[in-house]
Scaffold this motif. Structure first.
Motif, PDB file in Angstrom:
ATOM      1  N   LYS A 194      -9.953 -14.261 -28.137  1.00  8.83           N
ATOM      2  CA  LYS A 194     -11.168 -15.046 -28.306  1.00  8.83           C
ATOM      3  C   LYS A 194     -11.383 -15.931 -27.085  1.00  8.83           C
ATOM      4  O   LYS A 194     -10.430 -16.329 -26.415  1.00  8.83           O
ATOM      5  N   THR A 195     -12.629 -16.227 -26.824  1.00 10.15           N
ATOM      6  CA  THR A 195     -12.926 -17.165 -25.748  1.00 10.15           C
ATOM      7  C   THR A 195     -12.791 -18.597 -26.257  1.00 10.15           C
ATOM      8  O   THR A 195     -12.875 -18.868 -27.454  1.00 10.15           O
ATOM      9  N   ILE A 196     -12.578 -19.510 -25.324  1.00  7.80           N
ATOM     10  CA  ILE A 196     -12.402 -20.929 -25.629  1.00  7.80           C
ATOM     11  C   ILE A 196     -13.619 -21.686 -25.130  1.00  7.80           C
ATOM     12  O   ILE A 196     -14.063 -21.510 -23.994  1.00  7.80           O
ATOM     13  N   GLY A 262     -12.195 -20.649 -21.196  1.00  8.79           N
ATOM     14  CA  GLY A 262     -10.851 -20.097 -21.238  1.00  8.79           C
ATOM     15  C   GLY A 262     -10.796 -18.999 -22.273  1.00  8.79           C
ATOM     16  O   GLY A 262     -11.832 -18.564 -22.801  1.00  8.79           O
ATOM     17  N   ALA A 263      -9.593 -18.541 -22.565  1.00  5.90           N
ATOM     18  CA  ALA A 263      -9.414 -17.488 -23.568  1.00  5.90           C
ATOM     19  C   ALA A 263      -8.045 -17.628 -24.212  1.00  5.90           C
ATOM     20  O   ALA A 263      -7.092 -18.135 -23.602  1.00  5.90           O
ATOM     21  N   VAL A 264      -7.956 -17.179 -25.479  1.00  2.00           N
ATOM     22  CA  VAL A 264      -6.711 -17.270 -26.243  1.00  2.00           C
ATOM     23  C   VAL A 264      -6.474 -15.936 -26.933  1.00  2.00           C
ATOM     24  O   VAL A 264      -7.413 -15.298 -27.420  1.00  2.00           O
ATOM     25  N   ALA A 265      -5.216 -15.516 -26.975  1.00  2.00           N
ATOM     26  CA  ALA A 265      -4.847 -14.252 -27.611  1.00  2.00           C
ATOM     27  C   ALA A 265      -3.696 -14.494 -28.574  1.00  2.00           C
ATOM     28  O   ALA A 265      -2.825 -15.339 -28.334  1.00  2.00           O
ATOM     29  N   GLY A 266      -3.681 -13.729 -29.679  1.00  2.00           N
ATOM     30  CA  GLY A 266      -2.575 -13.795 -30.620  1.00  2.00           C
ATOM     31  C   GLY A 266      -2.860 -14.671 -31.825  1.00  2.00           C
ATOM     32  O   GLY A 266      -3.825 -15.442 -31.858  1.00  2.00           O
ATOM     33  N   TRP A 273      -2.632 -18.780 -24.159  1.00  2.00           N
ATOM     34  CA  TRP A 273      -3.998 -19.123 -23.774  1.00  2.00           C
ATOM     35  C   TRP A 273      -4.052 -19.692 -22.363  1.00  2.00           C
ATOM     36  O   TRP A 273      -3.047 -20.117 -21.794  1.00  2.00           O
ATOM     37  N   ALA A 274      -5.251 -19.676 -21.836  1.00  2.00           N
ATOM     38  CA  ALA A 274      -5.526 -20.251 -20.526  1.00  2.00           C
ATOM     39  C   ALA A 274      -6.864 -20.968 -20.589  1.00  2.00           C
ATOM     40  O   ALA A 274      -7.804 -20.506 -21.221  1.00  2.00           O
ATOM     41  N   VAL A 275      -6.917 -22.129 -19.944  1.00  2.00           N
ATOM     42  CA  VAL A 275      -8.158 -22.884 -19.802  1.00  2.00           C
ATOM     43  C   VAL A 275      -8.477 -22.943 -18.321  1.00  2.00           C
ATOM     44  O   VAL A 275      -7.579 -23.121 -17.495  1.00  2.00           O
ATOM     45  N   GLU A 312      -0.075  -7.793 -23.454  1.00  2.00           N
ATOM     46  CA  GLU A 312      -1.409  -7.349 -23.850  1.00  2.00           C
ATOM     47  C   GLU A 312      -2.394  -8.517 -23.901  1.00  2.00           C
ATOM     48  O   GLU A 312      -3.527  -8.417 -23.409  1.00  2.00           O
ATOM     49  N   GLY A 313      -1.958  -9.625 -24.493  1.00  2.00           N
ATOM     50  CA  GLY A 313      -2.837 -10.784 -24.592  1.00  2.00           C
ATOM     51  C   GLY A 313      -3.148 -11.391 -23.235  1.00  2.00           C
ATOM     52  O   GLY A 313      -4.299 -11.745 -22.943  1.00  2.00           O
ATOM     53  N   PHE A 314      -2.122 -11.502 -22.389  1.00  3.14           N
ATOM     54  CA  PHE A 314      -2.319 -12.108 -21.070  1.00  3.14           C
ATOM     55  C   PHE A 314      -3.231 -11.230 -20.208  1.00  3.14           C
ATOM     56  O   PHE A 314      -4.079 -11.753 -19.469  1.00  3.14           O
ATOM     57  N   LYS A 315      -3.088  -9.928 -20.321  1.00  4.42           N
ATOM     58  CA  LYS A 315      -3.951  -9.022 -19.554  1.00  4.42           C
ATOM     59  C   LYS A 315      -5.412  -9.208 -19.952  1.00  4.42           C
ATOM     60  O   LYS A 315      -6.308  -9.233 -19.093  1.00  4.42           O
ATOM     61  N   ALA A 316      -5.662  -9.362 -21.243  1.00  2.00           N
ATOM     62  CA  ALA A 316      -7.034  -9.575 -21.706  1.00  2.00           C
ATOM     63  C   ALA A 316      -7.584 -10.902 -21.194  1.00  2.00           C
ATOM     64  O   ALA A 316      -8.754 -10.991 -20.782  1.00  2.00           O
ATOM     65  N   ILE A 317      -6.750 -11.931 -21.184  1.00  2.00           N
ATOM     66  CA  ILE A 317      -7.179 -13.249 -20.704  1.00  2.00           C
ATOM     67  C   ILE A 317      -7.531 -13.192 -19.222  1.00  2.00           C
ATOM     68  O   ILE A 317      -8.562 -13.721 -18.786  1.00  2.00           O
ATOM     69  N   VAL A 318      -6.687 -12.550 -18.445  1.00  2.00           N
ATOM     70  CA  VAL A 318      -6.965 -12.417 -17.005  1.00  2.00           C
ATOM     71  C   VAL A 318      -8.251 -11.630 -16.794  1.00  2.00           C
ATOM     72  O   VAL A 318      -9.063 -11.946 -15.911  1.00  2.00           O
ATOM     73  N   GLY A 319      -8.468 -10.612 -17.614  1.00  2.00           N
ATOM     74  CA  GLY A 319      -9.694  -9.830 -17.500  1.00  2.00           C
ATOM     75  C   GLY A 319     -10.942 -10.669 -17.741  1.00  2.00           C
ATOM     76  O   GLY A 319     -11.939 -10.553 -17.015  1.00  2.00           O
ATOM     77  N   ILE A 320     -10.893 -11.534 -18.751  1.00  2.00           N
ATOM     78  CA  ILE A 320     -12.032 -12.403 -19.040  1.00  2.00           C
ATOM     79  C   ILE A 320     -12.253 -13.383 -17.888  1.00  2.00           C
ATOM     80  O   ILE A 320     -13.401 -13.632 -17.475  1.00  2.00           O
TER      81      ILE A 320
END
Length: 388
Positions: A194-196, A262-266, A273-275, A312-320
């Motif tokens: 999800k996005t933050i 940012g984005a959060v996974a899991g 997550w990353a902001v 998997e989650g971190f890859k999606a966050i970097v992609g966003i």
């Protein structure tokens, strides 16, 4: 016609020089001098408005920010106008630190920024005088007593390591991972990603603070209290300073503000997550000066979250983040000083990256105000959120 500023100004060691606070009428003059260096993405008036606005955001208001001016104690002109020999600012921040017994305490830290000398006054040692005086002044500035003492100050040098080290700010690890923008990188996002936005930040910051204090306690236990492990609190107000600054910039450059911060996974309890924030020094005409900065990366449960899930989650966050960088005209995505775990994730997600060890720009530097000189200090969570 040349200026006579250098010829009419005293030596930097003169007792006539003092470090004080500028008046409201002097602040626009200080900002006007620094506009060509730090505000080229904005018109001068917009830059002046931004600097005034940043005194009203949560971290800075009610005395959170202090502007400093090196000038003459007795103005030389009949008008009473004081020369702006050098200037800077400091922002009061919450900080955590460990004690020799291994406990984690809260104190005050000062983030120093916008160190500037008018080009016509350079080469006379005024910046050195200002930093020498400031380092001592901040030891007790806004001190909270035994419950919340001033424990350190930090700054990020854009002139290498030597100058500030000479004045007591020791350089620390300064590296970053860089990715290129990509319009297609943010899709598909993956399950549970999800996005933050603004509304999610308070809860995430509260969890982050708890995890960081637990990490500091573990580090102190591992070394038997030999080092002072320190960190700036990744609190909501600290992140809002970046995001509200970003809002001002994007509104004036693009006519709109971002929704994705940012984005959060899991699942909760096993999230990563990353902001991030977007910084603009080049504007639309020179995108090389624009960067999407990852402010903070958090892995909620490092021990019990499966590696595959994290990757998997971190890859999606970097992609966003890469897709957002593309949409918002950023030259790259940068993530400062990743932990060993996060560096491992960077290597495993299969996305091309560059790892940069900085030795000139944005050098993280810290002056420790502990009771004992020579104490070894470990700056933990030295990420972009700490910059101001």
């Amino acid at each position: 016609m040349g200026s006579n500023k250098p010829d009419s100004s005293p030596d930097s060691s003169s007792p006539l020089i003092t470090l004080t606070n500028p008046t409201p009428s002097e602040l626009p003059k200080i900002f006007t001098l620094s506009h060509p260096k730090w505000g080229p993405a904005l018109t001068l008036q917009d830059y002046l408005d931004r600097e005034a606005y940043l005194t009203t955001v949560p971290l800075s208001k009610n005395g959170g920010i202090t502007h400093w001016l090196l000038t003459l104690s007795s103005p030389p002109s009949p008008s009473g106008e004081r020369p702006i020999l050098a200037s800077c600012e400091s922002i009061k921040k919450r900080a955590f630190y460990t004690t020799p017994s291994g406990s984690v305490r809260e104190g005050v830290a000062h983030g120093i920024a916008s160190v500037f000398t008018d080009p016509e006054y350079r080469g006379r040692g005024y910046a050195s005088r200002m930093m020498s005086d400031l380092g001592q002044r901040l030891k007790t500035w806004q001190d909270g007593g035994e419950d919340r003492p001033v424990v350190f100050s930090v700054l990020y040098s854009d002139i290498g390591k030597g100058f500030y080290a000479k004045h007591g700010w020791a350089p620390f690890r300064s590296s970053h991972v860089s990715w290129t923008p990509s319009s297609a990188a943010g899709s598909p996002r993956g399950k549970g990603v999800k996005t933050i936005g603004y509304h999610e930040l308070a809860e995430l910051c509260a969890v982050d603070e708890r995890l960081l204090k637990e990490r500091l306690a573990r580090l102190a236990k591992e070394d038997g209290g030999k080092k002072r492990h320190v960190a700036l609190a990744p609190e909501l107000d600290q992140l809002l300073w970046h995001l509200m600054r970003e809002d001002f910039m994007t509104k004036h450059i693009f006519g709109r503000t971002p929704e994705v911060r940012g984005a959060v996974a899991g699942e909760k309890g096993r999230r990563v997550w990353a902001v991030w924030t977007r910084g603009y020094y080049g504007g639309l005409g020179k995108t090389e000066g624009n960067t999407l900065h990852v402010l903070r990366v958090v892995v909620e449960d490092e021990e019990n979250t499966a590696e595959e899930e994290l990757v998997e989650g971190f890859k999606a966050i970097v992609g966003i983040a890469r897709a957002e960088a593309d949409e918002w005209r950023s030259h790259d995505v940068q993530m400062w000083n990743p932990t060993g775990l996060v560096r491992g994730l960077v290597e495993k997600i299969g996305v091309e990256y560059e790892f940069v060890e900085r030795d000139k720009e944005s050098i993280a530097s810290l002056m420790w105000y502990g009771e004992e000189e020579g104490e070894e200090v470990d700056w933990v969570a030295n990420e972009k959120y700490a910059w101001c």
